[in-house]
Design an enzyme around this catalytic site. Structure first.
Site, PDB file in Angstrom:
ATOM      1  CG  LEU A 227      -1.360  -9.749  -1.989  1.00 40.63           C
ATOM      2  CD1 LEU A 227      -0.806 -10.803  -2.937  1.00 40.63           C
ATOM      3  CD2 LEU A 227      -0.228  -9.000  -1.321  1.00 40.63           C
TER       4      LEU A 227
ATOM      5  CG  HIS B  19      -4.631 -18.015   7.387  1.00 36.89           C
ATOM      6  ND1 HIS B  19      -4.522 -19.316   6.932  1.00 36.89           N
ATOM      7  CD2 HIS B  19      -4.557 -17.225   6.291  1.00 36.89           C
ATOM      8  CE1 HIS B  19      -4.391 -19.304   5.619  1.00 36.89           C
ATOM      9  NE2 HIS B  19      -4.406 -18.048   5.202  1.00 36.89           N
TER      10      HIS B  19
ATOM     11  NE  ARG C 207      -7.416 -16.498   4.179  1.00 31.58           N
ATOM     12  CZ  ARG C 207      -6.492 -15.606   3.852  1.00 31.58           C
ATOM     13  NH1 ARG C 207      -6.332 -14.526   4.611  1.00 31.58           N
ATOM     14  NH2 ARG C 207      -5.740 -15.776   2.791  1.00 31.58           N
TER      15      ARG C 207
ATOM     16  CB  ALA D  17      -0.937  -0.006   1.210  1.00 32.76           C
ATOM     17  N   GLY D  18       1.865   1.305   0.886  1.00 34.03           N
ATOM     18  CA  GLY D  18       2.685   2.500   0.998  1.00 34.03           C
ATOM     19  C   GLY D  18       3.553   2.751  -0.214  1.00 34.03           C
TER      20      GLY D  18
ATOM     21  CD  GLU E  34      -3.215  -6.354   8.151  1.00 35.39           C
ATOM     22  OE1 GLU E  34      -3.543  -7.133   9.073  1.00 35.39           O
ATOM     23  OE2 GLU E  34      -2.171  -6.507   7.490  1.00 35.39           O
TER      24      GLU E  34
END
Length: 660
Positions: free
Chosen positions: A464, A289, A353, A67-68, A448
């Protein structure tokens, strides 16, 4: 503001869990009208910054993962002056590399019925109807562009024999929409974003400051004006001013100590922003998860994720006889219980999940667990190897098989993997509006670090997708709407707000260093993590949360009396780094418990034992809890303030979530 709402605890344990009610409605700036036209129409309504003015504006980006890095590269390409701060010695070490399995996109290359609408619906349903429709549809819409963009960057996605991009299935979908690069998708995508970032560095539009950690956000007259950072090598404290601040610092799963996150991943950036007034949304929505290597001893400092992509071809099972200790190869087919395939025939091993994680816990609680601890189930590839051949399976998962064997000493080619649920992703994060801006003007959160797209449970292969969507295709549009109002603002670090923030940062460091106790930071962190896992993890209850709240409060008080942090603040000191982060985890842990306690329903990964069906599935309460819980920091020792953003479902009707 109403009176404090205190729910009595059945024991005499103090303190009690309490909060106050704030404003009932938050303005999310979501557009109205036709769902498929909302993002396009919204972009047309945003204010613009002329090219000659963009170079006058400075944007601070904290974090350089997917993201960054993608946001910084895109903003630099647009002409803004960007400063990036990352605590690694290279953005290539960001935790985004750990996202192995793939990235979702509604390209419908398989002609199996996929569409933007279906990806939108699967994401809303997978999140148990606790996400905004507008945000999720935009994410599905933008996903199509992400793949084209990444292919143009040279990302080596897997391809079929004819050269077309290959896809595979992931949990929560009956389609093959997940693009992948073997078991290294996150790493390859990060390299693409890193290359784009380095191009802007070479052009002079972006400056990257390595080994720098954010310790505070500076808010002046209600607006984000900069950050306080510490050079992790020299210990120097710096003030940095900007016209806008973007936090891309990931999630807070390491509050649990044992998680699939890299050990450096932490919550300090978003927690410091929260203490400065940014609302923290749905902090108890934590993803467990289902396919992680089980814990093998107290000595472990983290857990290892085995990609969800393995559930594509692997079959999950346990022996049909509780306590069966035979080697898995010795157990005949008719004595194996493929419980996911029996309980959820429509989706089988590819249920979402949260469903798979709870099912694994349930069978282990019933005594069917395998391995030395009995807290594991098998993930078996023998059928897939027979069907496709070893070479095909190696091409799909070879590096994952090698990683498993390296860690456990067992070969997945010869014996099934042993897996068990573990803390992975956090759906909670800073509250943001449709423009990805927090309630503090000029402060943005992406990836996130925000709460926006996944509701109570993130579908596999969507992390992603969100990180790149926010960085490449959403923030570069929306941030201009705010920056257009800042053209005549002169940045300066010589203000009372910066001075106060720096002073508080130095005092906090000194407080940690001056506590001359006898216990290590890791001891406290491990104990905190166990409390959170046991009481605010896979399953929660009112009594367990009440007890956990008291334990965390007591542990936090002992931390400030008994911890020992050697060294000084004027040098490379990883013990100091950990202590500052863990002190934030204590405060965040309390808020996670408050949030879990106040939400008297089960949804997604948030299973309250008092609210479940006869079959052990999550039981939502849409009449009372169909909202985003956005918490405001009220001050040290004061109950947090709850603000609610009602969730309106105009296009998808919340229903009983079934994968049978």
């Amino acid at each position: 503001m109403s009176e404090i709402l205190t729910i009595p605890i059945p024991t005499k344990t103090e303190p009690s869990i309490s909060w106050t009610e704030g404003s009932p409605i938050l303005e999310n700036r979501c557009p109205s009208g036709d769902l498929e036209k909302r993002w396009t129409r919204h972009k047309d309504s945003l204010r613009l910054v002329a090219p000659h003015n963009k170079r006058k504006l400075e944007v601070i980006v904290v974090g350089a993962g997917l993201a960054g890095a993608s946001a910084a590269a895109s903003l630099g390409e647009l002409g803004y002056q960007v400063k990036v701060f990352v605590y690694h010695n290279s953005p290539r070490r960001a935790h985004s590399i750990a996202a192995q399995g793939g990235i979702n996109a509604a390209k419908n290359y398989r002609n199996d019925g996929d569409s933007i609408w279906r990806l939108f619906y699967d994401t809303i349903k997978g999140g148990d109807f606790r996400a905004r429709e507008s945000n999720v549809y935009r994410l599905a819409e933008v996903s199509v562009k992400i793949i084209d963009h990444c292919v143009a960057q040279g990302i080596p996605f897997a391809r079929e024999y004819g050269g077309y991009l290959d896809t595979r299935s992931f949990g929560g979908a009956q389609l093959m929409r997940t693009f992948y690069a073997r078991g290294q998708t996150g790493q390859q995508l990060l390299l693409g974003a890193y290359a784009a970032l380095q191009r802007q560095v070479e052009l002079g539009n972006v400056k990257v400051f390595y080994n720098h950690e954010l310790l505070d956000v500076v808010v002046d007259e209600g607006r984000a004006r900069g950050v306080i950072v510490r050079n992790l090598i020299t210990g120097e404290i710096h003030r940095v001013a900007g016209h806008a601040v973007v936090l891309a610092t990931g999630g807070y799963g390491n509050a649990y100590y044992l998680s699939t996150n890299a050990k450096l991943s932490n919550a300090t950036a978003i927690w410091r922003a929260h203490r400065r007034g940014a609302f923290f949304a749905n902090p108890s929505f934590v993803q467990i998860h289902p396919t992680c290597i089980p814990q093998s001893g107290e000595y472990q400092s983290k857990l290892t994720l085995m990609s969800e992509s393995l559930r594509n071809d692997g079959r999950v099972w346990v022996p049909r006889t509780p306590g069966d200790k035979r080697a898995p190869q010795s157990i005949p087919e008719n004595e194996r219980w493929y419980y996911l395939e029996e309980w959820y025939p429509s989706f089988g091993n590819l249920v979402p999940r949260d469903i798979a994680s709870r099912a694994a816990k349930r069978v282990c609680d019933m005594g069917y667990g395998v391995g030395p601890t009995g807290r594991a189930v098998y993930l078996d590839f023998s059928d897939a190897i027979k069907r496709f051949g070893r070479e095909v399976i190696y091409q799909r998962y070879g590096n994952l098989f090698e990683m498993y064997e390296e860690i456990t000493g067992e070969s997945p080619w010869e014996t099934p993997m042993r897996i068990y649920p573990a803390v992975h992703y956090t759906m909670g994060g800073l509250w943001v509006d449709y423009n990805l801006m927090t309630n503090i003007p000029g402060l943005y959160a992406i990836g996130e670090a925000n709460f926006s797209d996944h509701g109570a449970n993130r579908l596999g292969a969507s992390a992603l997708m969100q990180g790149l969507a926010d960085g490449y295709f959403i923030l570069p549009y929306t941030i201009g709407d705010y920056l257009a109002t800042q053209l005549f603002v002169k940045n300066s670090t010589d203000t009372a707000a910066f001075a106060d923030a720096e002073k508080e940062t130095r005092e906090r460091i000194e407080k940690v260093l001056s506590t001359k106790g006898t216990r290590t930071v890791d001891e406290f962190h491990r104990e905190l993590g166990k409390i959170l896992w046991d009481s605010c993890g896979l399953a929660r209850s009112a009594s367990g949360l009440s007890e956990a709240f008291s334990k965390v409060r007591e542990l936090r008080e002992r931390f400030w009396q008994e911890v020992r942090v050697p060294g000084t603040g004027h040098e490379f000191n990883q013990n100091l780094e950990k202590a500052l982060r863990v002190s934030d985890f204590f405060e965040l842990g309390e808020l996670m418990i408050v949030d879990a306690y106040h939400r008297e329903e089960s949804c997604g990964c948030h299973l309250r034992e008092e609210y479940q069906t006869e079959e052990g599935e999550a039981l939502r309460n849409d009449n009372e809890y169909a909202y985003v819980a956005a918490w405001e920091w009220a001050g040290e020792g004061k109950p947090p303030i709850l603000h609610k953003e009602p969730l309106k479902f105009e296009f998808v009707k919340p229903t009983v979530r079934s994968y049978k």
